[in-house]
Design a protein around this motif. Structure first.
Motif, PDB file in Angstrom:
ATOM      1  N   ASP A  91     -24.677  46.552  53.085  1.00 15.37           N
ATOM      2  CA  ASP A  91     -25.823  45.702  53.408  1.00 15.37           C
ATOM      3  C   ASP A  91     -27.129  46.463  53.166  1.00 15.37           C
ATOM      4  N   LEU A  92     -27.210  47.670  53.672  1.00 15.45           N
ATOM      5  CA  LEU A  92     -28.420  48.485  53.518  1.00 15.45           C
ATOM      6  C   LEU A  92     -28.689  48.798  52.050  1.00 15.45           C
ATOM      7  N   LEU A  93     -27.662  49.215  51.329  1.00 12.67           N
ATOM      8  CA  LEU A  93     -27.851  49.586  49.931  1.00 12.67           C
ATOM      9  C   LEU A  93     -28.187  48.373  49.062  1.00 12.67           C
ATOM     10  N   CYS A  94     -27.640  47.217  49.401  1.00 13.12           N
ATOM     11  CA  CYS A  94     -28.005  45.987  48.676  1.00 13.12           C
ATOM     12  C   CYS A  94     -29.488  45.678  48.891  1.00 13.12           C
ATOM     13  N   GLY A  95     -29.962  45.903  50.100  1.00  5.80           N
ATOM     14  CA  GLY A  95     -31.383  45.699  50.386  1.00  5.80           C
ATOM     15  C   GLY A  95     -32.261  46.649  49.597  1.00  5.80           C
ATOM     16  N   VAL A  96     -31.838  47.896  49.507  1.00  4.96           N
ATOM     17  CA  VAL A  96     -32.588  48.891  48.734  1.00  4.96           C
ATOM     18  C   VAL A  96     -32.596  48.491  47.256  1.00  4.96           C
ATOM     19  N   LEU A  97     -31.443  48.108  46.733  1.00  2.39           N
ATOM     20  CA  LEU A  97     -31.362  47.699  45.330  1.00  2.39           C
ATOM     21  C   LEU A  97     -32.254  46.486  45.073  1.00  2.39           C
ATOM     22  N   GLY A  98     -32.194  45.504  45.951  1.00  2.00           N
ATOM     23  CA  GLY A  98     -33.023  44.316  45.789  1.00  2.00           C
ATOM     24  C   GLY A  98     -34.503  44.657  45.761  1.00  2.00           C
ATOM     25  N   SER A  99     -34.906  45.555  46.632  1.00  2.00           N
ATOM     26  CA  SER A  99     -36.310  45.985  46.689  1.00  2.00           C
ATOM     27  C   SER A  99     -36.710  46.707  45.402  1.00  2.00           C
ATOM     28  N   GLU A 100     -35.854  47.585  44.927  1.00  2.00           N
ATOM     29  CA  GLU A 100     -36.131  48.322  43.690  1.00  2.00           C
ATOM     30  C   GLU A 100     -36.210  47.372  42.495  1.00  2.00           C
ATOM     31  N   PHE A 146     -31.739  46.663  32.448  1.00  2.00           N
ATOM     32  CA  PHE A 146     -32.333  46.201  33.696  1.00  2.00           C
ATOM     33  C   PHE A 146     -31.899  44.769  34.010  1.00  2.00           C
ATOM     34  N   SER A 147     -31.796  43.951  32.983  1.00  2.00           N
ATOM     35  CA  SER A 147     -31.352  42.570  33.167  1.00  2.00           C
ATOM     36  C   SER A 147     -29.937  42.542  33.742  1.00  2.00           C
ATOM     37  N   GLU A 148     -29.090  43.427  33.264  1.00  2.00           N
ATOM     38  CA  GLU A 148     -27.722  43.519  33.794  1.00  2.00           C
ATOM     39  C   GLU A 148     -27.737  43.968  35.256  1.00  2.00           C
ATOM     40  N   ILE A 149     -28.608  44.901  35.584  1.00  2.00           N
ATOM     41  CA  ILE A 149     -28.741  45.369  36.967  1.00  2.00           C
ATOM     42  C   ILE A 149     -29.198  44.229  37.872  1.00  2.00           C
ATOM     43  N   LYS A 150     -30.127  43.417  37.394  1.00  2.04           N
ATOM     44  CA  LYS A 150     -30.598  42.272  38.179  1.00  2.04           C
ATOM     45  C   LYS A 150     -29.451  41.291  38.450  1.00  2.04           C
ATOM     46  N   LYS A 151     -28.629  41.055  37.442  1.00  2.00           N
ATOM     47  CA  LYS A 151     -27.469  40.160  37.623  1.00  2.00           C
ATOM     48  C   LYS A 151     -26.506  40.729  38.659  1.00  2.00           C
ATOM     49  N   LEU A 152     -26.246  42.021  38.567  1.00  2.00           N
ATOM     50  CA  LEU A 152     -25.340  42.657  39.523  1.00  2.00           C
ATOM     51  C   LEU A 152     -25.925  42.642  40.927  1.00  2.00           C
ATOM     52  N   SER A 153     -27.220  42.830  41.044  1.00  2.00           N
ATOM     53  CA  SER A 153     -27.874  42.777  42.349  1.00  2.00           C
ATOM     54  C   SER A 153     -27.692  41.407  42.981  1.00  2.00           C
ATOM     55  N   ALA A 154     -27.872  40.368  42.189  1.00  2.00           N
ATOM     56  CA  ALA A 154     -27.676  39.005  42.684  1.00  2.00           C
ATOM     57  C   ALA A 154     -26.215  38.790  43.088  1.00  2.00           C
ATOM     58  N   SER A 155     -25.300  39.347  42.328  1.00  2.00           N
ATOM     59  CA  SER A 155     -23.878  39.240  42.644  1.00  2.00           C
ATOM     60  C   SER A 155     -23.555  39.953  43.963  1.00  2.00           C
ATOM     61  N   PHE A 156     -24.145  41.131  44.151  1.00  2.00           N
ATOM     62  CA  PHE A 156     -23.927  41.858  45.406  1.00  2.00           C
ATOM     63  C   PHE A 156     -24.444  41.050  46.587  1.00  2.00           C
ATOM     64  N   GLU A 157     -25.598  40.423  46.400  1.00  2.00           N
ATOM     65  CA  GLU A 157     -26.174  39.605  47.479  1.00  2.00           C
ATOM     66  C   GLU A 157     -25.261  38.432  47.823  1.00  2.00           C
ATOM     67  N   ARG A 158     -24.665  37.818  46.802  1.00  2.00           N
ATOM     68  CA  ARG A 158     -23.716  36.718  47.061  1.00  2.00           C
ATOM     69  C   ARG A 158     -22.491  37.228  47.809  1.00  2.00           C
ATOM     70  N   THR A 159     -21.991  38.390  47.404  1.00  2.00           N
ATOM     71  CA  THR A 159     -20.837  38.986  48.082  1.00  2.00           C
ATOM     72  C   THR A 159     -21.190  39.275  49.536  1.00  2.00           C
ATOM     73  N   LEU A 160     -22.347  39.828  49.747  1.00  2.00           N
ATOM     74  CA  LEU A 160     -22.816  40.143  51.097  1.00  2.00           C
ATOM     75  C   LEU A 160     -22.905  38.876  51.940  1.00  2.00           C
ATOM     76  N   SER A 161     -23.447  37.823  51.364  1.00  2.00           N
ATOM     77  CA  SER A 161     -23.555  36.547  52.088  1.00  2.00           C
ATOM     78  C   SER A 161     -22.181  36.004  52.454  1.00  2.00           C
TER      79      SER A 161
END
Length: 170
Positions: A91-100, A146-161
């Protein structure tokens, strides 16, 4: 004698004239070098940040796999302390990634504006234009990553949810 050694020998103010003899606003030779150098440094910063985020994402992927293992192994009412700790870390690392990602997305917009501005300033001078080709290509490559990282970040957020909805880690 080349332009640089002539400038070293005699301190000449070009007064806004490019190496092609074109007027480029208030920018002289040294100013254009400064603009291009700053742009290249910002591009290097962006590329390095993307590379670091790729490593960060790999760590998050590993953590996600571990969490998935905890979720599959747990029984309905069984809450494992290790699972809760991994969930909180994820959860914390997903937040950091989202912010970055948000910050780097803004920086990317700024970088594109810098490149466009530099492009406008050097439109009439082929030697300066050539200085923009490599940065533009490098930016496109980093932007794809970076576009791939953004997609993965969104995927992590969905997993977290989904974990939160399922009561995992609570």
């Amino acid at each position: 004698m080349d332009t640089q050694s002539a400038k070293d020998t005699v301190d000449i103010d070009l007064g806004g004239v490019s190496p092609c003899g074109e007027v480029i606003g208030d920018l002289g030779d040294d100013d254009m070098v400064t603009v291009l150098t700053g742009m290249k440094l910002n591009l290097a910063f962006f590329s390095e940040k993307v590379a670091n985020l790729r490593n960060f994402v790999m760590h998050l992927e590993t953590l996600g796999v571990e969490l998935e293992g905890f979720v599959l192994d747990r029984e309905d009412n069984d809450v494992d302390v290790g699972c809760v700790g991994k969930f909180l870390e994820f959860d914390l690392l997903c937040g950091v990634l989202g912010s970055e990602v948000v910050e780097l997305d803004r920086f990317l917009d700024t970088l594109y504006a810098e490149i466009a501005d530099a492009g406008e300033r050097v439109t009439s001078c082929k030697p300066w234009q050539d200085n923009l080709l490599d940065p533009e290509q490098c930016l496109k490559q980093s932007e794809e990553q970076f576009s791939e990282i953004k997609k993965l970040s969104a995927s992590f957020e969905r997993t977290l949810s989904s974990y939160k909805r399922g009561g995992i880690g609570m």
